[in-house]
Design an enzyme around this catalytic site. Structure first.
Site, short mmCIF file in Angstrom:
data_model
loop_
_atom_site.label_atom_id
_atom_site.label_comp_id
_atom_site.label_asym_id
_atom_site.label_seq_id
_atom_site.Cartn_x
_atom_site.Cartn_y
_atom_site.Cartn_z
CG HIS A 30 -0.25 0.03 2.51
ND1 HIS A 30 -0.02 1.20 3.18
CD2 HIS A 30 0.33 -0.95 3.26
CE1 HIS A 30 0.64 0.94 4.29
NE2 HIS A 30 0.86 -0.35 4.36
CG ASP A 33 -1.09 1.83 -4.58
OD1 ASP A 33 -0.62 2.06 -5.71
OD2 ASP A 33 -1.42 0.70 -4.18
CG HIS A 34 -0.90 6.66 1.46
ND1 HIS A 34 -0.18 7.23 2.47
CD2 HIS A 34 -2.14 7.19 1.55
CE1 HIS A 34 -0.95 8.06 3.16
NE2 HIS A 34 -2.13 8.06 2.62
CG PHE A 35 0.66 10.18 -1.25
CD1 PHE A 35 -0.72 10.27 -1.42
CD2 PHE A 35 1.20 10.46 -0.01
CE1 PHE A 35 -1.55 10.67 -0.37
CE2 PHE A 35 0.38 10.86 1.05
CZ PHE A 35 -1.00 10.95 0.87
CB VAL A 46 3.46 8.89 3.98
CG1 VAL A 46 2.91 9.27 5.34
CG2 VAL A 46 4.52 9.88 3.55
#
Lengths: 174, 141
Positions: A30, A33-35, A46
């Site tokens: 994840h 995707d963040h970010f 993050v």
């Protein structure tokens, strides 16, 4: 093992306090995707603040469960307050330090702080504070019945309990 | 919240002030919304899970080292009391149910629903005043 947002319990004062840590890793998908990288700039991995809250809920939930020998189905009922300022990035460690404020047959109130350790600048830095209320599912106000098996402290949590020696507190169901 | 006063010496004004603070913090409402007539679930939008939070906060607000203020399950709110078919039938509180509720929960004004004692109307009885009355009675006990 799924949806575990703490890696280990590092301190436990029975009936009062539990401290857990989580190492943030770039292997967690994840974070990509963040970010992600975009027109605004390069990738900026993050740890989402919502997962910091989840980590505190798991730490506090284990603490509340330990009060009753993990017989109760302890569920997060309410985030009373949460303030998180600052970020956790891959390679850093998060520490969740939770204490029980009040508890009775129906549930418990907890209070905790979240700290971060950066290996390049050693020392714990305070990121925030969280107050939670947990409910014991079988004693819910509507009298609704749930399965006998304790699905809250199921297989996922058992591993954490075993690796940290907390399994000695698990009492058999009456 | 002040803990300096002895709870036995606490006057109604101070109880009202502490209860209002508890509800403001637990429900995130403004002081002017917490009138004595305001209902918890209707006017102040409390959800069932807020009741546990309110109970914990009241215990904290009115406890002193000399005299802990401990609220038993079902003492303030009617938890599980009304799952008994003798007390509630076809969604209505039976005369026996009203009698049981009156004796267990003297802080509620049952006259409000007496003409139409539907169980779904019970939340109308939980007003700010009912909480203040509950605390006042319990502190005096």
């Amino acid at each position: 093992m799924r949806w575990m947002w703490i890696d280990s319990v590092v301190e436990h004062e029975p009936g009062r306090r539990l401290v857990a840590v989580k190492n943030c890793s770039l292997a967690e998908e994840h974070l990509h995707d963040h970010f992600p990288a975009g027109p605004e700039g390069p990738a900026d991995p993050v740890m989402p603040a919502s997962l910091l809250l989840e980590g505190m809920a798991q730490t506090s939930g284990i603490l509340v469960g330990s009060l009753g020998g993990f017989r109760e189905k302890v569920v997060l009922a309410k985030i009373v307050s949460a303030s998180i300022e600052g970020e956790v990035r891959p390679g850093q460690t998060v520490r969740y330090d939770a204490v029980v404020e009040q508890h009775d047959a129906a549930g418990a109130a907890t209070k905790g702080v979240i700290d971060r350790w950066d290996h390049r600048r050693p020392g714990w830095v305070r990121l925030g504070a969280v107050e939670l209320v947990f409910s014991h599912l079988d004693r819910n106000r509507s009298g609704q019945k749930f399965p006998e098996e304790n699905f809250v402290f199921g297989e996922n949590f058992r591993t954490i309990l075993q690796t940290t020696g907390l399994d000695r507190l698990v009492s058999a169901r009456d | 919240m002040s803990h300096t006063e002895s709870p036995t010496a606490m006057g109604r004004d101070q109880i009202v002030k502490n209860v209002q603070e508890v509800l403001e913090e637990a429900l995130g409402v403004d002081p002017e919304e917490v009138t004595m007539e305001a209902t918890l679930t209707g006017d102040l939008k409390a959800e069932s899970i807020d009741f546990l939070d309110i109970v914990f906060r009241l215990e904290k607000a009115f406890s002193t080292p000399q005299k802990p203020f401990k609220i038993g399950q079902g003492e303030l709110f009617s938890e599980n009391l009304l799952n008994d078919p003798e007390l509630v039938k076809d969604g209505r509180i039976t005369p026996k149910g009203l009698e049981v509720l009156r004796s267990k929960m003297p802080h509620l004004d049952f006259a409000v629903i007496e003409g139409d004692p539907q169980i779904s109307r019970l939340p109308e009885l939980f007003t700010v005043k009912s909480i203040v009355d509950f605390v006042e009675r319990k502190l005096a006990a």
